[in-house]
Scaffold this motif. Structure first.
Motif, PDB file in Angstrom:
ATOM      1  N   MET A   1       0.851  -1.065  -0.015  1.00  0.00           N
ATOM      2  CA  MET A   1       0.178  -0.072  -0.225  1.00  0.00           C
ATOM      3  C   MET A   1       0.943   1.228  -0.004  1.00  0.00           C
ATOM      4  O   MET A   1       1.629   1.393   1.057  1.00  0.00           O
ATOM      5  CB  MET A   1      -1.087  -0.085   1.247  1.00  0.00           C
ATOM      6  CG  MET A   1      -1.635   1.321   1.443  1.00  0.00           C
ATOM      7  SD  MET A   1      -2.453   1.046   3.176  1.00  0.00           S
ATOM      8  CE  MET A   1      -3.068   3.011   3.233  1.00  0.00           C
ATOM      9  N   ASP A   2       0.853   2.093  -1.216  1.00  0.00           N
ATOM     10  CA  ASP A   2       1.544   3.171  -1.105  1.00  0.00           C
ATOM     11  C   ASP A   2       1.042   4.311  -0.481  1.00  0.00           C
ATOM     12  O   ASP A   2      -0.511   4.423  -0.745  1.00  0.00           O
ATOM     13  CB  ASP A   2       1.819   3.601  -2.489  1.00  0.00           C
ATOM     14  CG  ASP A   2       2.533   2.690  -3.328  1.00  0.00           C
ATOM     15  OD1 ASP A   2       3.520   2.186  -2.639  1.00  0.00           O
ATOM     16  OD2 ASP A   2       2.487   2.488  -4.602  1.00  0.00           O
ATOM     17  N   LEU A   3       1.372   5.051   0.372  1.00  0.00           N
ATOM     18  CA  LEU A   3       0.888   6.332   1.017  1.00  0.00           C
ATOM     19  C   LEU A   3       1.067   7.540  -0.099  1.00  0.00           C
ATOM     20  O   LEU A   3       1.893   7.787  -0.817  1.00  0.00           O
ATOM     21  CB  LEU A   3       1.342   6.772   2.427  1.00  0.00           C
ATOM     22  CG  LEU A   3       1.307   5.616   3.514  1.00  0.00           C
ATOM     23  CD1 LEU A   3       2.143   6.126   4.869  1.00  0.00           C
ATOM     24  CD2 LEU A   3      -0.229   5.047   3.336  1.00  0.00           C
ATOM     25  N   TYR A   4       0.101   8.724   0.099  1.00  0.00           N
ATOM     26  CA  TYR A   4       0.449   9.669  -0.413  1.00  0.00           C
ATOM     27  C   TYR A   4       1.600  10.411   0.314  1.00  0.00           C
ATOM     28  O   TYR A   4       1.906  10.366   1.278  1.00  0.00           O
ATOM     29  CB  TYR A   4      -0.828  10.586  -0.460  1.00  0.00           C
ATOM     30  CG  TYR A   4      -1.934  10.099  -1.309  1.00  0.00           C
ATOM     31  CD1 TYR A   4      -1.876  10.283  -2.748  1.00  0.00           C
ATOM     32  CD2 TYR A   4      -3.067   9.481  -0.933  1.00  0.00           C
ATOM     33  CE1 TYR A   4      -2.831   9.956  -3.676  1.00  0.00           C
ATOM     34  CE2 TYR A   4      -4.007   9.095  -1.734  1.00  0.00           C
ATOM     35  CZ  TYR A   4      -3.915   9.022  -3.193  1.00  0.00           C
ATOM     36  OH  TYR A   4      -4.730   8.741  -3.896  1.00  0.00           O
ATOM     37  N   GLU A   5       2.065  11.424  -0.410  1.00  0.00           N
ATOM     38  CA  GLU A   5       3.183  12.378   0.018  1.00  0.00           C
ATOM     39  C   GLU A   5       2.738  12.790   1.359  1.00  0.00           C
ATOM     40  O   GLU A   5       3.542  12.825   2.476  1.00  0.00           O
ATOM     41  CB  GLU A   5       3.636  13.503  -0.652  1.00  0.00           C
ATOM     42  CG  GLU A   5       4.562  14.295  -0.098  1.00  0.00           C
ATOM     43  CD  GLU A   5       5.027  15.566  -1.001  1.00  0.00           C
ATOM     44  OE1 GLU A   5       5.792  16.351  -0.727  1.00  0.00           O
ATOM     45  OE2 GLU A   5       4.255  15.758  -2.024  1.00  0.00           O
TER      46      GLU A   5
END
Length: 379
Positions: free
Chosen positions: A1-5
């Motif tokens: 799961m990639d997080l937003y900046e």
């Protein structure tokens, strides 16, 4: 799961890493008010889970609140590498004396973590590594020992980072381990004229196996901006879209990573990372092939499988089943080795599709796929 900046920066701040004051909005009108509250002059940044925002026009410096509103209006709704910008982050600008790159990443093949750092931040690290590999330090990190102050000093010295970066390196390791992440990256990590070390950007990828224990990230946060990634996730596939032209399927993260490297060494760019796993079924293989063939950027597909738990004839059967539901319009290069490899090759030979080619080695398969993708007319 990639997080937003902005989510990554939130984690950084919780672990004592300095980040510029910032706020997020989905409204251009609200961006004006946020800029006013931040002092007027701000950086407006698209919030998408992909790189290359600056080159695409997704990062803009605004001199005043009116300019911030105009910048937000231009950025919201943009398409950046297939990702639609739905929110922007406004941050106070920082005076920069030097820029650096630092990251920790899980190295599944080696069974350890890898610290990657460079005194040349602010640009894509892949370009630095390709042009001047000596400028990028790669330091293995034993997960049982972690990043102590001494280890962080070793990383900083190897990469040419200032001594004050040592504390940040330790804190970034804490983000990785305490937040169940497999990737933590800051580019750029900057030194101000006064010597302060600040994380201007952040990228964090959480372990998917741990994400459901996280009440802080709601269901909305695990959605995928890219429709192919969303489709793959719905099918339970471990798929990440990349920016190249050679679709890649393999069984096992280490083998897939090695395949990406070999494709790149042949002068082409991988279009994805797709790991069908060690015990994948024919249905999984068919689903993966369907996703990759749906990518208009793909000009050839490489299937690289070493049969173990997943036997090669099962993989071949999956390819054949996929062809029953999708019209193959791009050349497919298949390398099968290991368990039931001969039987798998026979399954593909029996289908005798004009666009399916087989190769005996990974290098040979990658070369064929790269040549086909780079040809003026791969068909």
């Amino acid at each position: 799961m990639d997080l937003y900046e902005h989510q990554a920066r939130e984690l950084f701040a919780e672990h004592g890493i300095v980040v510029p004051q910032a706020e997020v909005t989905d409204s251009a009108e609200e961006a004006r008010e946020i800029a006013r509250g931040l002092g007027g002059r701000v950086v407006v940044k698209a919030q998408v889970k992909t790189g290359g925002r600056g080159k695409a026009g997704g990062v803009r410096l605004a001199a005043d609140p009116a300019a911030a509103e105009a910048a937000a209006r231009r950025i919201l709704g943009m398409d950046i590498k297939g990702h639609t910008v739905r929110t922007v982050m406004l941050a106070r600008p920082v005076d920069i004396a030097a820029e650096f790159y630092v990251s920790y990443v899980l190295d599944r093949a080696a069974g350890t973590f890898l610290a990657i750092a460079s005194a040349e931040g602010g640009t894509e690290i892949e370009e630095v590594a390709a042009d001047r590999p000596e400028a990028v330090a790669r330091i293995p990190v034993d997960p049982t020992e972690g990043v102590t102050t001494a280890k962080a000093a070793q990383i900083a010295e190897a990469a040419g980072l200032p001594p004050r970066a040592v504390d940040v390196l330790v804190r970034l390791w804490n983000v990785l381990t305490r937040e169940d992440a497999v990737l933590v990256e800051v580019n750029p990590l900057v030194r101000t004229p006064h010597g302060q070390i600040i994380a201007l950007d952040g990228k964090v990828t959480l372990d998917d196996n741990a994400r459901f224990r996280r009440e802080r990230w709601g269901a909305q946060e695990v959605t995928h901006d890219d429709p192919l990634e969303a489709e793959a996730a719905a099918k339970g596939l471990n798929y990440v879209k990349l920016d190249g032209e050679v679709g890649v399927i393999g069984n096992g993260a280490g083998l897939v990573m090695a395949t990406l490297d070999v494709v790149a060494a042949c002068g082409a760019r991988p279009a994805d990372f797709l790991d069908i796993g060690g015990g994948a079924s024919a249905r999984t293989m068919a689903d993966g092939l369907n996703v990759i063939l749906s990518d208009p950027a793909v000009r050839s597909v490489l299937v690289n499988v070493f049969g173990g738990i997943t036997a090669c004839d099962t993989v071949a059967d999956g390819i054949v089943r996929a062809l029953d539901s999708v019209r193959l319009t791009k050349p497919l290069v298949v390398r099968l080795d290991g368990n039931n490899a001969a039987r798998g090759r026979a399954v593909l030979d029996a289908r005798a599709h004009p666009l399916i080619r087989q190769a005996a080695t990974m290098d040979g398969a990658a070369r064929q796929a790269a040549d086909l993708a780079l040809a003026a007319n791969p068909l």
